[in-house]
Design a protein around this motif. Sequence first.
Motif, PDB file in Angstrom:
ATOM      1  N   ILE A 334       0.987  -1.369   0.112  1.00  0.00           N
ATOM      2  CA  ILE A 334      -0.199  -0.169  -0.031  1.00  0.00           C
ATOM      3  C   ILE A 334       1.382   1.098  -0.016  1.00  0.00           C
ATOM      4  CG2 ILE A 334      -2.042  -0.685   1.029  1.00  0.00           C
ATOM      5  CD1 ILE A 334      -1.043   0.565   3.467  1.00  0.00           C
ATOM      6  N   LEU A 335       1.899   1.013   0.780  1.00  0.00           N
ATOM      7  CA  LEU A 335       2.257   2.570   0.699  1.00  0.00           C
ATOM      8  C   LEU A 335       3.939   2.814  -0.329  1.00  0.00           C
ATOM      9  CD1 LEU A 335       2.624   3.212   4.230  1.00  0.00           C
ATOM     10  CD2 LEU A 335       1.883   3.801   2.358  1.00  0.00           C
ATOM     11  N   GLU A 336       4.314   1.420  -1.077  1.00  0.00           N
ATOM     12  CA  GLU A 336       5.188   1.334  -1.893  1.00  0.00           C
ATOM     13  C   GLU A 336       6.222   1.805  -1.551  1.00  0.00           C
ATOM     14  OE1 GLU A 336       4.049   2.976  -5.321  1.00  0.00           O
ATOM     15  OE2 GLU A 336       2.440   1.919  -5.801  1.00  0.00           O
ATOM     16  N   LEU A 337       7.428   0.804  -0.230  1.00  0.00           N
ATOM     17  CA  LEU A 337       8.235   1.541   0.539  1.00  0.00           C
ATOM     18  C   LEU A 337       9.720   0.565   0.360  1.00  0.00           C
ATOM     19  CD1 LEU A 337       6.945   1.773   3.872  1.00  0.00           C
ATOM     20  CD2 LEU A 337       7.020   3.995   2.548  1.00  0.00           C
ATOM     21  N   ASP A 338      10.956   2.028   0.272  1.00  0.00           N
ATOM     22  CA  ASP A 338      11.824   0.926   0.200  1.00  0.00           C
ATOM     23  C   ASP A 338      11.904  -0.414   0.473  1.00  0.00           C
ATOM     24  OD1 ASP A 338      15.323   0.417  -0.094  1.00  0.00           O
ATOM     25  OD2 ASP A 338      14.416   1.773  -1.167  1.00  0.00           O
ATOM     26  N   GLU A 339      12.553  -1.521  -0.080  1.00  0.00           N
ATOM     27  CA  GLU A 339      12.717  -2.048   0.618  1.00  0.00           C
ATOM     28  C   GLU A 339      13.301  -2.497   1.750  1.00  0.00           C
ATOM     29  OE1 GLU A 339      11.886  -5.452  -0.221  1.00  0.00           O
ATOM     30  OE2 GLU A 339      10.900  -4.979  -1.297  1.00  0.00           O
ATOM     31  N   CYS A 340      14.573  -1.560   1.930  1.00  0.00           N
ATOM     32  CA  CYS A 340      15.377  -1.450   3.507  1.00  0.00           C
ATOM     33  C   CYS A 340      14.115  -1.645   4.722  1.00  0.00           C
ATOM     34  CB  CYS A 340      16.320  -0.878   3.352  1.00  0.00           C
ATOM     35  SG  CYS A 340      15.544   0.529   3.424  1.00  0.00           S
ATOM     36  N   LEU A 341      12.862  -1.572   4.155  1.00  0.00           N
ATOM     37  CA  LEU A 341      12.190  -0.776   5.871  1.00  0.00           C
ATOM     38  C   LEU A 341      10.996  -2.300   5.391  1.00  0.00           C
ATOM     39  CD1 LEU A 341      10.652   2.117   5.269  1.00  0.00           C
ATOM     40  CD2 LEU A 341      12.249   1.327   6.738  1.00  0.00           C
ATOM     41  N   MET A 342      10.927  -3.027   5.200  1.00  0.00           N
ATOM     42  CA  MET A 342      10.382  -4.256   4.982  1.00  0.00           C
ATOM     43  C   MET A 342      10.877  -5.859   5.036  1.00  0.00           C
ATOM     44  SD  MET A 342       7.992  -3.273   3.617  1.00  0.00           S
ATOM     45  CE  MET A 342       8.287  -1.238   4.324  1.00  0.00           C
ATOM     46  N   VAL A 343      12.287  -5.342   6.602  1.00  0.00           N
ATOM     47  CA  VAL A 343      12.385  -6.643   6.746  1.00  0.00           C
ATOM     48  C   VAL A 343      12.338  -7.022   8.441  1.00  0.00           C
ATOM     49  CG1 VAL A 343      14.964  -7.429   7.983  1.00  0.00           C
ATOM     50  CG2 VAL A 343      15.310  -6.161   6.495  1.00  0.00           C
ATOM     51  N   PRO A 344      11.068  -7.902   8.438  1.00  0.00           N
ATOM     52  CA  PRO A 344       9.384  -8.100   9.786  1.00  0.00           C
ATOM     53  C   PRO A 344      11.146  -7.744  10.778  1.00  0.00           C
ATOM     54  CG  PRO A 344      10.217 -10.061   8.102  1.00  0.00           C
ATOM     55  CD  PRO A 344      11.179  -9.327   7.512  1.00  0.00           C
ATOM     56  N   LYS A 345      10.235  -7.126  12.057  1.00  0.00           N
ATOM     57  CA  LYS A 345      10.288  -6.678  13.296  1.00  0.00           C
ATOM     58  C   LYS A 345      11.703  -5.738  13.357  1.00  0.00           C
ATOM     59  CE  LYS A 345       7.665 -10.170  14.286  1.00  0.00           C
ATOM     60  NZ  LYS A 345       6.104  -8.771  15.268  1.00  0.00           N
ATOM     61  N   GLN A 346      11.802  -5.143  11.757  1.00  0.00           N
ATOM     62  CA  GLN A 346      13.298  -4.327  12.120  1.00  0.00           C
ATOM     63  C   GLN A 346      13.038  -2.959  12.944  1.00  0.00           C
ATOM     64  OE1 GLN A 346      14.871  -3.356   8.383  1.00  0.00           O
ATOM     65  NE2 GLN A 346      15.792  -1.360   8.927  1.00  0.00           N
ATOM     66  N   SER A 347      13.656  -2.452  13.455  1.00  0.00           N
ATOM     67  CA  SER A 347      13.679  -1.486  14.556  1.00  0.00           C
ATOM     68  C   SER A 347      13.998   0.109  13.318  1.00  0.00           C
ATOM     69  CB  SER A 347      14.608  -1.140  15.951  1.00  0.00           C
ATOM     70  OG  SER A 347      14.393  -2.650  16.375  1.00  0.00           O
ATOM     71  N   PHE A 348      13.122   1.019  13.970  1.00  0.00           N
ATOM     72  CA  PHE A 348      12.756   1.664  12.914  1.00  0.00           C
ATOM     73  C   PHE A 348      14.139   3.069  13.932  1.00  0.00           C
ATOM     74  CE2 PHE A 348       8.409   0.264  11.232  1.00  0.00           C
ATOM     75  CZ  PHE A 348       8.974   0.560  10.244  1.00  0.00           C
ATOM     76  N   SER A 349      14.847   3.779  12.494  1.00  0.00           N
ATOM     77  CA  SER A 349      15.172   5.047  13.271  1.00  0.00           C
ATOM     78  C   SER A 349      14.110   5.473  12.990  1.00  0.00           C
ATOM     79  CB  SER A 349      16.591   5.780  12.118  1.00  0.00           C
ATOM     80  OG  SER A 349      15.980   5.585  11.011  1.00  0.00           O
ATOM     81  N   ILE A 350      14.690   6.787  13.163  1.00  0.00           N
ATOM     82  CA  ILE A 350      12.865   8.124  13.275  1.00  0.00           C
ATOM     83  C   ILE A 350      13.591   8.981  11.817  1.00  0.00           C
ATOM     84  CG2 ILE A 350      13.266  10.995  13.822  1.00  0.00           C
ATOM     85  CD1 ILE A 350      14.368  10.407  16.549  1.00  0.00           C
TER      86      ILE A 350
END
Length: 450
Positions: A334-350
Amino acid sequence: MPIYSKQIKRIMKCCKPDIRAALLLTGNEILSGDIIDTNSTFIAREFLPAGIKIDRKLVIGDDLQTIVDTLKSLSKAFDVIVVNGGLGSTVDDLTAEAVSVLTNRRLVENEAAVENIKRRYGRSFSKDSEKYFKHLKKQAMLPEGVDIIPNPVGLAVGFKVQLNRGVFYFTPGVPREMKTMLKETILPDIVSSFPVNPALVTKKLKIIGTGESRIQQLIDQQFPEETWDQIELGFRASTATVEVKLSIRNESAFEALRLTENKIKNLFNDQVVSEGESIQEVIIHLLSKCNSTLSVLESSSAGQLCSLLNSVAEDTSMLKNSFFYNNPMELKDILELDECLMVPKQSFSIEQHEDLAASYLAKTGTDYVLATSPIEPVEEETAGSRGKKLIVTCGTSKNLISREYLITRDYEEFLVFTGVAALDLLRRHLRNFTYDIPYYFDELTRSRLK
């Protein structure tokens, strides 16, 4: 003088002992924890503005002798006693029998009680039916000569009786029935019968992020003790917020009330969320005022934000979109985000979280976005508590702000604190307040509380 002693002194000044009131709740289910007592909270809150302070609350089980002994004791020490529970049709409903034993009044079939059952059952009711005698007749058997308290929403009527010093008001345990009877009959009867002095004006200020004892300490430091000769000061703590209540009972105290309210507002400044409204009501009002829409994207708050915003108003049209996700992978399509954000359970930076919020904002087309995501689980071995570190982001396409929190509570409290913290961040953005302030429930900032 210790803070506690000052508080007792205030209560003694402001709550004149014109009458003494008590609450008695009966029921094994309350003592065992099978149900949560909300009735006494409601009664106390209804009584206080009318000038009636509850001096004692008791909870006892469904034992006839215990009920008799307790009623007898209360009748000698209190002027008004509200008894809640034990008027139903089952074997453990013993209140009417206890009053009969104590007052030597025989149990009789009360005509008003019978009529109330008839009215509730309509044509299906028959005095001669087996159903009536087995399940309903007990609710119509009351001590002879008592004054009936109507119950327009339930089967069992209440009743009033005097014994020794005390006037007893007996009500069913069902909250909806008790509330109606209290408002329509009991409270007006008490006010008309006893020398109570209701509050003329009550002001309420909801303060976020500082605990009740600290708020009281700051107020004690800023106000001379004689302030409370004219004004009653009260506190009601709830999760993440504390309500400060200021009441007066005489017109001569209007100016003192105004000055005191303004001084407390200045003392706590932007920590004052509202004058009584919940934080979600404030958010809805602010969005409506600027004719703006909001989208909510939440993970760590588990749907709490959408639930809070929808719980306080029928018209929440400003809330255009809400999406809850457990895993960033759910956002990929739905958001077409970069693959680097699609790692399950990954912690986001701000920065990543703000990109996520900006993408959702662009997708939904709303004016504002509010997003929550967990960073990592946390376990405090010394305190034995678990929690999470999380990020909250809010704002517009041109101005997003973010903040990290560390909340170490059990899961249910964690969700509530997260929801309130996120809504307060949005409130601060909408009001142009600074957002980097300490909260007692946030381990990252609480050390800055003085």
